[in-house]
Design a protein around this motif. Structure first.
Motif, PDB file in Angstrom:
ATOM      1  N   VAL A   1       0.855  -1.180   0.000  1.00 37.97           N
ATOM      2  CA  VAL A   1       0.000   0.000   0.000  1.00 37.97           C
ATOM      3  C   VAL A   1       0.894   1.233   0.000  1.00 37.97           C
ATOM      4  CG1 VAL A   1      -0.233  -0.039   2.537  1.00 37.97           C
ATOM      5  CG2 VAL A   1      -1.880   1.241   1.143  1.00 37.97           C
ATOM      6  N   VAL A   2       0.598   2.176  -0.890  1.00 40.30           N
ATOM      7  CA  VAL A   2       1.322   3.446  -0.963  1.00 40.30           C
ATOM      8  C   VAL A   2       0.359   4.543  -0.530  1.00 40.30           C
ATOM      9  CG1 VAL A   2       2.639   5.053  -2.391  1.00 40.30           C
ATOM     10  CG2 VAL A   2       2.760   2.585  -2.849  1.00 40.30           C
ATOM     11  N   ALA A   3       0.556   5.059   0.680  1.00 45.11           N
ATOM     12  CA  ALA A   3      -0.306   6.116   1.221  1.00 45.11           C
ATOM     13  C   ALA A   3       0.240   7.452   0.734  1.00 45.11           C
ATOM     14  CB  ALA A   3      -0.337   6.051   2.735  1.00 45.11           C
ATOM     15  N   ASN A   4      -0.228   7.851  -0.433  1.00 40.33           N
ATOM     16  CA  ASN A   4       0.333   9.003  -1.134  1.00 40.33           C
ATOM     17  C   ASN A   4      -0.590  10.216  -1.124  1.00 40.33           C
ATOM     18  OD1 ASN A   4       1.891  10.462  -3.398  1.00 40.33           O
ATOM     19  ND2 ASN A   4      -0.099  10.060  -4.377  1.00 40.33           N
ATOM     20  N   ALA A   5      -1.886  10.019  -0.974  1.00 39.03           N
ATOM     21  CA  ALA A   5      -2.835  11.130  -1.088  1.00 39.03           C
ATOM     22  C   ALA A   5      -2.510  12.233  -0.092  1.00 39.03           C
ATOM     23  CB  ALA A   5      -4.262  10.630  -0.859  1.00 39.03           C
ATOM     24  N   GLY A   6      -2.502  13.465  -0.572  1.00 37.75           N
ATOM     25  CA  GLY A   6      -2.218  14.590   0.308  1.00 37.75           C
ATOM     26  C   GLY A   6      -2.569  15.904  -0.345  1.00 37.75           C
ATOM     27  N   VAL A   7      -2.730  16.925   0.472  1.00 38.05           N
ATOM     28  CA  VAL A   7      -3.032  18.261  -0.031  1.00 38.05           C
ATOM     29  C   VAL A   7      -2.109  19.259   0.645  1.00 38.05           C
ATOM     30  CG1 VAL A   7      -5.456  17.778  -0.539  1.00 38.05           C
ATOM     31  CG2 VAL A   7      -4.806  18.627   1.733  1.00 38.05           C
ATOM     32  N   ALA A   8      -2.028  20.434   0.047  1.00 37.06           N
ATOM     33  CA  ALA A   8      -1.251  21.528   0.636  1.00 37.06           C
ATOM     34  C   ALA A   8      -1.952  22.846   0.347  1.00 37.06           C
ATOM     35  CB  ALA A   8       0.168  21.555   0.066  1.00 37.06           C
ATOM     36  N   ARG A   9      -1.827  23.758   1.287  1.00 40.48           N
ATOM     37  CA  ARG A   9      -2.317  25.117   1.101  1.00 40.48           C
ATOM     38  C   ARG A   9      -1.637  25.995   2.141  1.00 40.48           C
ATOM     39  NH1 ARG A   9      -8.696  27.071   1.317  1.00 40.48           N
ATOM     40  NH2 ARG A   9      -8.309  29.307   1.015  1.00 40.48           N
ATOM     41  N   GLN A  10      -1.194  27.156   1.744  1.00 40.43           N
ATOM     42  CA  GLN A  10      -0.498  28.029   2.690  1.00 40.43           C
ATOM     43  C   GLN A  10      -1.442  28.486   3.797  1.00 40.43           C
ATOM     44  OE1 GLN A  10       0.894  31.261   0.229  1.00 40.43           O
ATOM     45  NE2 GLN A  10      -0.953  32.458   0.473  1.00 40.43           N
ATOM     46  N   LEU A  11      -0.860  28.712   4.982  1.00 40.02           N
ATOM     47  CA  LEU A  11      -1.660  29.117   6.129  1.00 40.02           C
ATOM     48  C   LEU A  11      -0.821  29.934   7.098  1.00 40.02           C
ATOM     49  CD1 LEU A  11      -4.250  28.885   7.928  1.00 40.02           C
ATOM     50  CD2 LEU A  11      -3.140  26.879   8.969  1.00 40.02           C
ATOM     51  N   PRO A  12      -1.141  31.219   7.278  1.00 41.31           N
ATOM     52  CA  PRO A  12      -0.550  31.950   8.412  1.00 41.31           C
ATOM     53  C   PRO A  12      -1.152  31.393   9.701  1.00 41.31           C
ATOM     54  CG  PRO A  12      -1.558  33.436   6.788  1.00 41.31           C
ATOM     55  CD  PRO A  12      -2.041  32.067   6.480  1.00 41.31           C
ATOM     56  N   LEU A  13      -0.341  30.943  10.616  1.00 41.20           N
ATOM     57  CA  LEU A  13      -0.877  30.328  11.829  1.00 41.20           C
ATOM     58  C   LEU A  13      -1.682  31.318  12.663  1.00 41.20           C
ATOM     59  CD1 LEU A  13       2.087  28.037  12.954  1.00 41.20           C
ATOM     60  CD2 LEU A  13       0.052  27.446  11.627  1.00 41.20           C
ATOM     61  N   ILE A  14      -1.307  32.597  12.623  1.00 42.31           N
ATOM     62  CA  ILE A  14      -2.074  33.646  13.289  1.00 42.31           C
ATOM     63  C   ILE A  14      -2.798  34.459  12.219  1.00 42.31           C
ATOM     64  CG2 ILE A  14      -2.000  35.601  14.880  1.00 42.31           C
ATOM     65  CD1 ILE A  14      -1.006  32.910  16.037  1.00 42.31           C
ATOM     66  N   GLY A  15      -4.109  34.439  12.260  1.00 42.76           N
ATOM     67  CA  GLY A  15      -4.895  35.214  11.307  1.00 42.76           C
ATOM     68  C   GLY A  15      -5.305  34.457  10.063  1.00 42.76           C
ATOM     69  N   GLY A  16      -4.882  33.214   9.934  1.00 43.97           N
ATOM     70  CA  GLY A  16      -5.288  32.401   8.800  1.00 43.97           C
ATOM     71  C   GLY A  16      -6.579  31.655   9.084  1.00 43.97           C
ATOM     72  N   ASP A  17      -7.121  30.995   8.076  1.00 38.79           N
ATOM     73  CA  ASP A  17      -8.380  30.272   8.197  1.00 38.79           C
ATOM     74  C   ASP A  17      -8.131  28.912   8.862  1.00 38.79           C
ATOM     75  OD1 ASP A  17     -10.796  28.981   7.917  1.00 38.79           O
ATOM     76  OD2 ASP A  17     -10.923  29.234   5.741  1.00 38.79           O
ATOM     77  N   PRO A  18      -8.689  28.662  10.032  1.00 39.20           N
ATOM     78  CA  PRO A  18      -8.454  27.373  10.698  1.00 39.20           C
ATOM     79  C   PRO A  18      -8.962  26.181   9.900  1.00 39.20           C
ATOM     80  CG  PRO A  18     -10.143  28.642  11.850  1.00 39.20           C
ATOM     81  CD  PRO A  18      -9.515  29.560  10.851  1.00 39.20           C
ATOM     82  N   ALA A  19      -9.891  26.418   8.969  1.00 37.40           N
ATOM     83  CA  ALA A  19     -10.382  25.320   8.142  1.00 37.40           C
ATOM     84  C   ALA A  19      -9.265  24.708   7.298  1.00 37.40           C
ATOM     85  CB  ALA A  19     -11.516  25.806   7.237  1.00 37.40           C
ATOM     86  N   VAL A  20      -8.250  25.518   6.967  1.00 36.18           N
ATOM     87  CA  VAL A  20      -7.119  24.997   6.195  1.00 36.18           C
ATOM     88  C   VAL A  20      -6.359  23.960   7.017  1.00 36.18           C
ATOM     89  CG1 VAL A  20      -4.936  25.584   5.071  1.00 36.18           C
ATOM     90  CG2 VAL A  20      -6.911  27.102   4.832  1.00 36.18           C
ATOM     91  N   MET A  21      -6.120  24.269   8.275  1.00 32.37           N
ATOM     92  CA  MET A  21      -5.460  23.303   9.153  1.00 32.37           C
ATOM     93  C   MET A  21      -6.301  22.042   9.300  1.00 32.37           C
ATOM     94  SD  MET A  21      -2.849  22.537  11.141  1.00 32.37           S
ATOM     95  CE  MET A  21      -1.979  24.011  11.727  1.00 32.37           C
ATOM     96  N   GLU A  22      -7.586  22.211   9.532  1.00 34.61           N
ATOM     97  CA  GLU A  22      -8.456  21.059   9.738  1.00 34.61           C
ATOM     98  C   GLU A  22      -8.503  20.162   8.500  1.00 34.61           C
ATOM     99  OE1 GLU A  22     -11.369  23.711  12.667  1.00 34.61           O
ATOM    100  OE2 GLU A  22     -12.042  23.092  10.659  1.00 34.61           O
ATOM    101  N   GLN A  23      -8.621  20.780   7.326  1.00 39.70           N
ATOM    102  CA  GLN A  23      -8.691  20.003   6.090  1.00 39.70           C
ATOM    103  C   GLN A  23      -7.377  19.304   5.803  1.00 39.70           C
ATOM    104  OE1 GLN A  23     -11.380  19.275   4.528  1.00 39.70           O
ATOM    105  NE2 GLN A  23     -11.457  19.971   2.408  1.00 39.70           N
ATOM    106  N   THR A  24      -6.272  20.014   6.044  1.00 39.34           N
ATOM    107  CA  THR A  24      -4.959  19.431   5.782  1.00 39.34           C
ATOM    108  C   THR A  24      -4.705  18.219   6.670  1.00 39.34           C
ATOM    109  OG1 THR A  24      -4.085  21.595   5.130  1.00 39.34           O
ATOM    110  CG2 THR A  24      -2.474  19.892   5.691  1.00 39.34           C
TER     111      THR A  24
END
Length: 292
Positions: free
Chosen positions: A88-111
């Motif tokens: 099994v090759v666990a390859n699926a992944g996403v990326a999106r930039q995120l400022p930890l302060i002032g960024g959208d927390p949904a980006v962290m959750e989705q990532t």
């Protein structure tokens, strides 16, 4: 890279997540050409179907790896179609930039939902099928797990977690004869690099789209094929990533000193820049919505 004598992927039954494009698609094609039997999971059905056709009408399924029920069902169905599973090759992944302060927390959750829980769900579902003397799991982490950049905190955190999952699973599967590898890649010529990191905010920090320059995909796919054939513990691409990994604290200090000048401006840009995920994701209920 030529495989060593006696090392071959021929006949291996291999399940690949994130197989619609990039590393997953290229790996599926190369493994098929080497005589492996591949099965594909991903989100982009038209692209998956095309890759499957190129791999001798390989079995495939739409699957959001962040959805445990989907993963369980899709893995079971594909294992039945393959008649078992070796890799099994666990390859699926996403990326999106995120400022930890002032960024959208949904980006962290989705990532974290895709890159960490998705890997865990994949291993959980496929693990029983590869728990044998020829079994192998390869988890795709990143150099970002070892060297952390501004705006990439969500991605780096997720890939560090993938590394931990791989190291833990290696110990837990040892008694079965199965082996576990972790892949560490720098910026490769894929959509992950161009869409995930090629932003105005990133350029404000480093003056260009990437830190190390984009490396060709081919050598990385060769390295993964070789790792699968030999059931290797670690895969890197480009080669110099292997030199950086043992010196993480030094590399991190160099990065912190060299990039600090443009960070303030980059954060300002990132808080308003419309940067997409590298692959469009299905909408999942957020935790508070699920509990409501």
């Amino acid at each position: 890279m030529k495989l060593l004598a006696g090392a071959s992927v021929a006949g291996r039954k291999v399940l690949i997540t994130g197989a619609a494009r990039g590393i997953g698609a290229a790996l599926a094609r190369q493994l098929h050409a080497g005589g492996a039997h591949v099965a594909l999971l991903g989100l982009e059905e038209e692209l998956l179907a095309e890759v499957a056709r190129e791999c001798g009408d390989a079995p495939w399924r739409y699957c959001d790896v962040g959805d445990r029920a989907q993963v369980d069902g899709a893995v079971q169905a594909l294992v039945e179609q393959l008649g078992g599973l070796d890799v099994v090759v666990a390859n699926a992944g996403v990326a999106r930039q995120l400022p930890l302060i002032g960024g959208d927390p949904a980006v962290m959750e989705q990532t974290l939902g895709v890159n960490v829980l998705g890997v865990y769900y994949t291993l959980r579902a496929a693990g029983p099928h590869i728990s044998h003397a020829k079994g192998y799991a390869l988890l795709v982490s990143s150099l970002a797990a070892a060297v952390n950049l501004p705006l990439v905190g969500a991605y780096s955190a997720s890939k560090a977690a993938v590394e931990v999952l791989g190291n833990t699973l290696r110990i837990e599967l040892a008694h079965t004869g199965a082996k576990v590898g972790v892949a560490y890649f720098a910026e490769l010529d894929t959509d992950m690099t161009s869409r995930g990191f090629g932003t105005d905010a990133a350029r404000a920090i480093i003056g260009r789209a990437t830190v190390s320059g984009v490396a060709p995909l081919g050598p990385a796919i060769d390295a993964v094929e070789h790792a699968i054939a030999r059931r290797k513990r670690q895969v890197v691409s480009p080669w110099w990533v292997a030199v950086v990994l043992p010196f993480r604290p030094i590399a991190q200090r160099v990065i912190a000193l060299s990039l600090r000048r443009g960070v303030r401006r980059a954060l300002e840009i990132a808080r308003s820049e419309e940067a997409p995920f590298t692959t469009e994701q299905p909408r999942r209920p957020r935790k508070m919505e699920r509990e409501a």
